[in-house]
Design a protein around this motif. Structure first.
Motif, PDB file in Angstrom:
ATOM      1  N   GLY A 129      -3.983  -0.835  23.038  1.00 34.60           N
ATOM      2  CA  GLY A 129      -4.928   0.271  23.021  1.00 34.60           C
ATOM      3  C   GLY A 129      -4.799   1.179  21.819  1.00 34.60           C
ATOM      4  O   GLY A 129      -5.628   2.075  21.634  1.00 34.60           O
ATOM      5  N   SER A 130      -3.787   0.987  20.991  1.00 35.13           N
ATOM      6  CA  SER A 130      -3.625   1.797  19.792  1.00 35.13           C
ATOM      7  C   SER A 130      -4.435   1.179  18.643  1.00 35.13           C
ATOM      8  O   SER A 130      -5.116   0.164  18.816  1.00 35.13           O
ATOM      9  CB  SER A 130      -2.147   1.894  19.412  1.00 35.13           C
ATOM     10  OG  SER A 130      -1.625   0.607  19.130  1.00 35.13           O
ATOM     11  N   PHE A 131      -4.324   1.793  17.462  1.00 38.11           N
ATOM     12  CA  PHE A 131      -5.070   1.302  16.309  1.00 38.11           C
ATOM     13  C   PHE A 131      -4.136   1.123  15.119  1.00 38.11           C
ATOM     14  O   PHE A 131      -3.215   1.922  14.919  1.00 38.11           O
ATOM     15  CB  PHE A 131      -6.181   2.289  15.930  1.00 38.11           C
ATOM     16  CG  PHE A 131      -7.262   2.395  16.966  1.00 38.11           C
ATOM     17  CD1 PHE A 131      -8.345   1.526  16.961  1.00 38.11           C
ATOM     18  CD2 PHE A 131      -7.203   3.368  17.958  1.00 38.11           C
ATOM     19  CE1 PHE A 131      -9.336   1.613  17.922  1.00 38.11           C
ATOM     20  CE2 PHE A 131      -8.189   3.466  18.924  1.00 38.11           C
ATOM     21  CZ  PHE A 131      -9.261   2.586  18.910  1.00 38.11           C
ATOM     22  N   THR A 132      -4.364   0.061  14.372  1.00 37.57           N
ATOM     23  CA  THR A 132      -3.614  -0.167  13.141  1.00 37.57           C
ATOM     24  C   THR A 132      -4.487   0.215  11.959  1.00 37.57           C
ATOM     25  O   THR A 132      -5.695  -0.059  11.942  1.00 37.57           O
ATOM     26  CB  THR A 132      -3.207  -1.644  13.014  1.00 37.57           C
ATOM     27  OG1 THR A 132      -4.388  -2.468  13.007  1.00 37.57           O
ATOM     28  CG2 THR A 132      -2.316  -2.046  14.178  1.00 37.57           C
ATOM     29  N   VAL A 133      -3.884   0.861  10.997  1.00 32.45           N
ATOM     30  CA  VAL A 133      -4.594   1.317   9.796  1.00 32.45           C
ATOM     31  C   VAL A 133      -3.936   0.678   8.591  1.00 32.45           C
ATOM     32  O   VAL A 133      -2.723   0.789   8.400  1.00 32.45           O
ATOM     33  CB  VAL A 133      -4.542   2.859   9.681  1.00 32.45           C
ATOM     34  CG1 VAL A 133      -5.361   3.328   8.486  1.00 32.45           C
ATOM     35  CG2 VAL A 133      -5.040   3.512  10.960  1.00 32.45           C
ATOM     36  N   GLU A 134      -4.713  -0.004   7.770  1.00 33.35           N
ATOM     37  CA  GLU A 134      -4.169  -0.659   6.593  1.00 33.35           C
ATOM     38  C   GLU A 134      -5.177  -0.597   5.452  1.00 33.35           C
ATOM     39  O   GLU A 134      -6.378  -0.479   5.675  1.00 33.35           O
ATOM     40  CB  GLU A 134      -3.804  -2.113   6.895  1.00 33.35           C
ATOM     41  CG  GLU A 134      -4.990  -2.960   7.330  1.00 33.35           C
ATOM     42  CD  GLU A 134      -4.590  -4.379   7.685  1.00 33.35           C
ATOM     43  OE1 GLU A 134      -3.369  -4.652   7.693  1.00 33.35           O
ATOM     44  OE2 GLU A 134      -5.492  -5.191   7.936  1.00 33.35           O
ATOM     45  N   LEU A 135      -4.667  -0.674   4.245  1.00 34.91           N
ATOM     46  CA  LEU A 135      -5.533  -0.690   3.069  1.00 34.91           C
ATOM     47  C   LEU A 135      -6.271  -2.017   2.996  1.00 34.91           C
ATOM     48  O   LEU A 135      -5.716  -3.076   3.329  1.00 34.91           O
ATOM     49  CB  LEU A 135      -4.705  -0.497   1.799  1.00 34.91           C
ATOM     50  CG  LEU A 135      -4.035   0.871   1.642  1.00 34.91           C
ATOM     51  CD1 LEU A 135      -3.105   0.837   0.438  1.00 34.91           C
ATOM     52  CD2 LEU A 135      -5.069   1.970   1.480  1.00 34.91           C
ATOM     53  N   ASN A 136      -7.519  -1.945   2.568  1.00 39.32           N
ATOM     54  CA  ASN A 136      -8.291  -3.171   2.361  1.00 39.32           C
ATOM     55  C   ASN A 136      -7.808  -3.834   1.072  1.00 39.32           C
ATOM     56  O   ASN A 136      -7.912  -3.253  -0.012  1.00 39.32           O
ATOM     57  CB  ASN A 136      -9.779  -2.824   2.242  1.00 39.32           C
ATOM     58  CG  ASN A 136     -10.649  -4.058   2.108  1.00 39.32           C
ATOM     59  OD1 ASN A 136     -10.159  -5.178   2.037  1.00 39.32           O
ATOM     60  ND2 ASN A 136     -11.941  -3.856   2.085  1.00 39.32           N
ATOM     61  N   PRO A 137      -7.268  -5.037   1.159  1.00 41.35           N
ATOM     62  CA  PRO A 137      -6.712  -5.675  -0.038  1.00 41.35           C
ATOM     63  C   PRO A 137      -7.768  -6.055  -1.071  1.00 41.35           C
ATOM     64  O   PRO A 137      -7.437  -6.579  -2.122  1.00 41.35           O
ATOM     65  CB  PRO A 137      -6.022  -6.922   0.527  1.00 41.35           C
ATOM     66  CG  PRO A 137      -6.741  -7.213   1.794  1.00 41.35           C
ATOM     67  CD  PRO A 137      -7.146  -5.895   2.355  1.00 41.35           C
ATOM     68  N   GLU A 138      -9.048  -5.816  -0.788  1.00 38.10           N
ATOM     69  CA  GLU A 138     -10.093  -6.145  -1.743  1.00 38.10           C
ATOM     70  C   GLU A 138     -10.489  -4.955  -2.608  1.00 38.10           C
ATOM     71  O   GLU A 138     -11.393  -5.063  -3.428  1.00 38.10           O
ATOM     72  CB  GLU A 138     -11.332  -6.667  -1.013  1.00 38.10           C
ATOM     73  CG  GLU A 138     -11.108  -7.975  -0.286  1.00 38.10           C
ATOM     74  CD  GLU A 138     -12.384  -8.503   0.333  1.00 38.10           C
ATOM     75  OE1 GLU A 138     -13.436  -7.864   0.145  1.00 38.10           O
ATOM     76  OE2 GLU A 138     -12.328  -9.537   1.000  1.00 38.10           O
ATOM     77  N   THR A 139      -9.858  -3.815  -2.414  1.00 32.81           N
ATOM     78  CA  THR A 139     -10.338  -2.610  -3.095  1.00 32.81           C
ATOM     79  C   THR A 139      -9.315  -1.945  -4.002  1.00 32.81           C
ATOM     80  O   THR A 139      -9.623  -0.888  -4.558  1.00 32.81           O
ATOM     81  CB  THR A 139     -10.799  -1.571  -2.050  1.00 32.81           C
ATOM     82  OG1 THR A 139      -9.715  -1.251  -1.179  1.00 32.81           O
ATOM     83  CG2 THR A 139     -11.976  -2.087  -1.249  1.00 32.81           C
ATOM     84  N   LEU A 140      -8.146  -2.524  -4.147  1.00 29.84           N
ATOM     85  CA  LEU A 140      -7.148  -1.934  -5.024  1.00 29.84           C
ATOM     86  C   LEU A 140      -6.668  -2.978  -6.021  1.00 29.84           C
ATOM     87  O   LEU A 140      -6.334  -4.105  -5.636  1.00 29.84           O
ATOM     88  CB  LEU A 140      -5.948  -1.409  -4.219  1.00 29.84           C
ATOM     89  CG  LEU A 140      -6.246  -0.226  -3.294  1.00 29.84           C
ATOM     90  CD1 LEU A 140      -5.016   0.112  -2.478  1.00 29.84           C
ATOM     91  CD2 LEU A 140      -6.712   0.977  -4.084  1.00 29.84           C
ATOM     92  N   PRO A 141      -6.616  -2.645  -7.311  1.00 32.01           N
ATOM     93  CA  PRO A 141      -6.191  -3.623  -8.314  1.00 32.01           C
ATOM     94  C   PRO A 141      -4.698  -3.906  -8.230  1.00 32.01           C
ATOM     95  O   PRO A 141      -3.915  -3.049  -7.847  1.00 32.01           O
ATOM     96  CB  PRO A 141      -6.556  -2.944  -9.640  1.00 32.01           C
ATOM     97  CG  PRO A 141      -6.576  -1.487  -9.331  1.00 32.01           C
ATOM     98  CD  PRO A 141      -7.005  -1.360  -7.901  1.00 32.01           C
ATOM     99  N   ARG A 142      -4.338  -5.114  -8.600  1.00 34.88           N
ATOM    100  CA  ARG A 142      -2.938  -5.525  -8.609  1.00 34.88           C
ATOM    101  C   ARG A 142      -2.500  -5.676 -10.060  1.00 34.88           C
ATOM    102  O   ARG A 142      -2.889  -6.624 -10.748  1.00 34.88           O
ATOM    103  CB  ARG A 142      -2.760  -6.850  -7.869  1.00 34.88           C
ATOM    104  CG  ARG A 142      -1.314  -7.313  -7.741  1.00 34.88           C
ATOM    105  CD  ARG A 142      -1.226  -8.751  -7.267  1.00 34.88           C
ATOM    106  NE  ARG A 142      -1.814  -8.897  -5.945  1.00 34.88           N
ATOM    107  CZ  ARG A 142      -2.853  -9.672  -5.696  1.00 34.88           C
ATOM    108  NH1 ARG A 142      -3.424 -10.356  -6.672  1.00 34.88           N
ATOM    109  NH2 ARG A 142      -3.342  -9.774  -4.473  1.00 34.88           N
ATOM    110  N   ILE A 143      -1.712  -4.737 -10.550  1.00 31.82           N
ATOM    111  CA  ILE A 143      -1.235  -4.810 -11.933  1.00 31.82           C
ATOM    112  C   ILE A 143       0.278  -4.611 -11.964  1.00 31.82           C
ATOM    113  O   ILE A 143       0.848  -3.953 -11.088  1.00 31.82           O
ATOM    114  CB  ILE A 143      -1.922  -3.758 -12.836  1.00 31.82           C
ATOM    115  CG1 ILE A 143      -1.599  -2.353 -12.363  1.00 31.82           C
ATOM    116  CG2 ILE A 143      -3.418  -3.991 -12.900  1.00 31.82           C
ATOM    117  CD1 ILE A 143      -2.083  -1.286 -13.322  1.00 31.82           C
ATOM    118  N   LEU A 144       0.896  -5.175 -12.985  1.00 30.65           N
ATOM    119  CA  LEU A 144       2.342  -5.095 -13.143  1.00 30.65           C
ATOM    120  C   LEU A 144       2.682  -4.714 -14.579  1.00 30.65           C
ATOM    121  O   LEU A 144       1.915  -4.976 -15.512  1.00 30.65           O
ATOM    122  CB  LEU A 144       2.998  -6.438 -12.805  1.00 30.65           C
ATOM    123  CG  LEU A 144       2.817  -6.959 -11.379  1.00 30.65           C
ATOM    124  CD1 LEU A 144       3.382  -8.371 -11.270  1.00 30.65           C
ATOM    125  CD2 LEU A 144       3.479  -6.034 -10.370  1.00 30.65           C
TER     126      LEU A 144
END
Length: 474
Positions: A278-293
């Motif tokens: 009954g709870s909710f999980t909140v996570e970042l959408n992996p399609e909306t943040l760039p991956r840089i190193l």
């Protein structure tokens, strides 16, 4: 001389916000589309940045590559962080650790091509013109008229001025316009709304004298002066109701059917999913943040062989900028996730029951709960969206003030007002005061003037107008 106390005012300058801090603040309020564009520019400018993980067999950049990148960066000019425009556009590549959501993918690359291939109004009319006449002079006049129509299909230029501009007789212009008005879509080529509706009614064989009179008195229709309409048209209430129903079935802007609608894709920055308990999980959408190193091994290799002071300075600046950008992006992601989690916590009932359970929530309440400044919450909420099982909503959608007379959200109250009006019967149309009493019985204290304000915001007519419409059965 003894010591003396005195007050002195002095003006001075001090650096309270570094340029990098200013840029970090701007990064926070960018949408994912603007952020992707900014990061892409940094990847082009800074040779120490790389996108994602470097493949094992990738060639190691050389000093020559570094010097070419330096020349390219110098030619590109100063670094700029864009401001947040109002649009929400495409999805972008994504950040660390999260798994992609199949339900929030990018637009297919051929979507724009499909829209570009749609037939325009002018092309549609010219195709009909090819079949309608073989007279070359008439065809030329018609083509000029077609290209003078606006996107709704109306002729905005005065026909007399049009005739003078083409140096033709007004009768020729009238004949060409009549030909165009016989084309599909019905009503195209009209000079005003009354003529557009008249063309459609004539095609349906419904343009009788009473209807013609109605079209010349559309201002009475706009004012809903039904008594005045019955008088000028010489019809009873039942006939007037049928006439108005016929008018409402017509298309006031026939040309818009050939105008492709703008596509506004709202891609969520945060995903909210319900758990089994009954709870909710909140996570970042992996399609909306760039991956840089930051490629530190490349920095170490170049630092060994670079000799010129200007090259060393550029290398140092690249390292500093790359370190700042990776830290800023990580901090941006954490801040967005923290704010979104608090929004979900405060609006948990909405995610379970819908808009009727919407709670009041302001920037201040969120800021106080997570220990941030209101301005930071405002920047996070700008140009961001939250994807839920009840649809994708802008983050600002969840910020709603309480009504002036209670602790209920204005959004929830407006939703309840709409429900009450949609459920009313023709014999029992609710006034604003009656709606206020019904809400009071539900424990919602709202003044009559507030009901009127919310009803007007929902574009719902007054009780008197709704009662007249019910009587006309339209």
């Amino acid at each position: 001389m003894g010591a003396m106390q005195r007050l002195e005012l002095r003006q001075g300058q001090s650096l309270t916000m570094t340029p990098q801090l200013v840029q970090s603040i701007k990064l926070l309020q960018l949408s994912h589309a603007e952020l992707a564009a900014y990061v892409e520019a940094e990847l082009e400018r800074n040779p120490l940045l790389q996108e994602g993980e470097t493949p094992v067999d990738a060639p190691v950049p050389s000093l020559a590559d570094f010097l070419r990148a330096k020349q390219k960066a110098e030619a590109a000019g100063p670094r700029i962080v864009p401001g947040p425009p109002p649009s929400r556009a495409d999805a972008v590549p994504a950040s660390s650790g999260q798994t992609a959501s199949a339900g929030h993918s990018e637009l297919k690359p051929d979507m724009g091509d499909m829209l570009a291939q749609a037939t325009s109004l002018s092309e549609h009319l010219e195709a009909q013109l090819d079949l309608a006449t073989a007279d070359p002079r008439l065809r030329v006049i018609c083509e000029h008229l077609i290209h003078n129509l606006d996107e709704a299909g109306y002729l905005t230029e005065d026909l007399v001025e049009f005739s003078a501009r083409l140096r033709i007789a007004s009768e020729e212009a009238e004949a060409a316009l009549r030909l165009i008005q016989s084309f599909e879509p019905s009503g195209v080529g009209a000079r005003d709304l009354a003529e557009c509706l008249g063309l459609q009614l004539r095609e349906r064989n419904r343009l009788d004298p009473a209807m013609q009179t109605l079209l010349t008195h559309l201002h009475l229709v706009a004012r809903q002066d039904f008594a005045g309409l019955r008088k000028v048209c010489g019809v009873d209430q039942e006939d007037l109701a049928e006439m108005l129903a016929e008018i409402r079935r017509l298309e006031p802007k026939p040309g818009l059917a050939f105008t492709p609608a703008a596509i506004d894709v709202l891609v969520p920055d945060v995903l909210v999913r319900s758990a089994s308990d009954g709870s909710f999980t909140v996570e970042l959408n992996p399609e909306t943040l760039p991956r840089i190193l930051l490629n530190r091994s490349y920095y170490a290799e170049v630092a060994k062989v670079v000799r010129k002071d200007e090259d060393k300075s550029f290398l140092s600046d690249c390292l500093q900028t790359a370190s700042w950008l990776t830290r800023s992006l990580d901090q941006r992601a954490k801040t967005i996730l923290k704010v979104a989690a608090e929004i979900v916590r405060q609006q948990e009932e909405f995610f379970k029951e819908g808009i009727a359970a919407f709670r009041p929530m302001t920037l201040r309440s969120v800021a106080e709960a997570i220990g941030m400044h209101e301005s930071t919450i405002s920047r996070v909420a700008a140009n961001k969206a939250i994807g839920t099982e009840r649809g994708t909503h802008p983050m600002k959608f969840f910020l709603s003030a309480a009504t002036g007379e209670g602790e209920h959200s204005a959004k929830a109250v407006r939703h309840r007002i709409r429900q009450l009006i949609e459920a009313e019967s023709p014999a029992d149309v609710l006034s604003d005061e009656a709606i206020a009493q019904k809400l009071k019985a539900d424990g919602i204290q709202v003044a009559r003037r507030t009901i009127a304000k919310y009803r007007e915001a929902l574009r719902i007519p007054s009780s008197a107008d709704r009662r007249r419409r019910h009587k006309l059965k339209v």
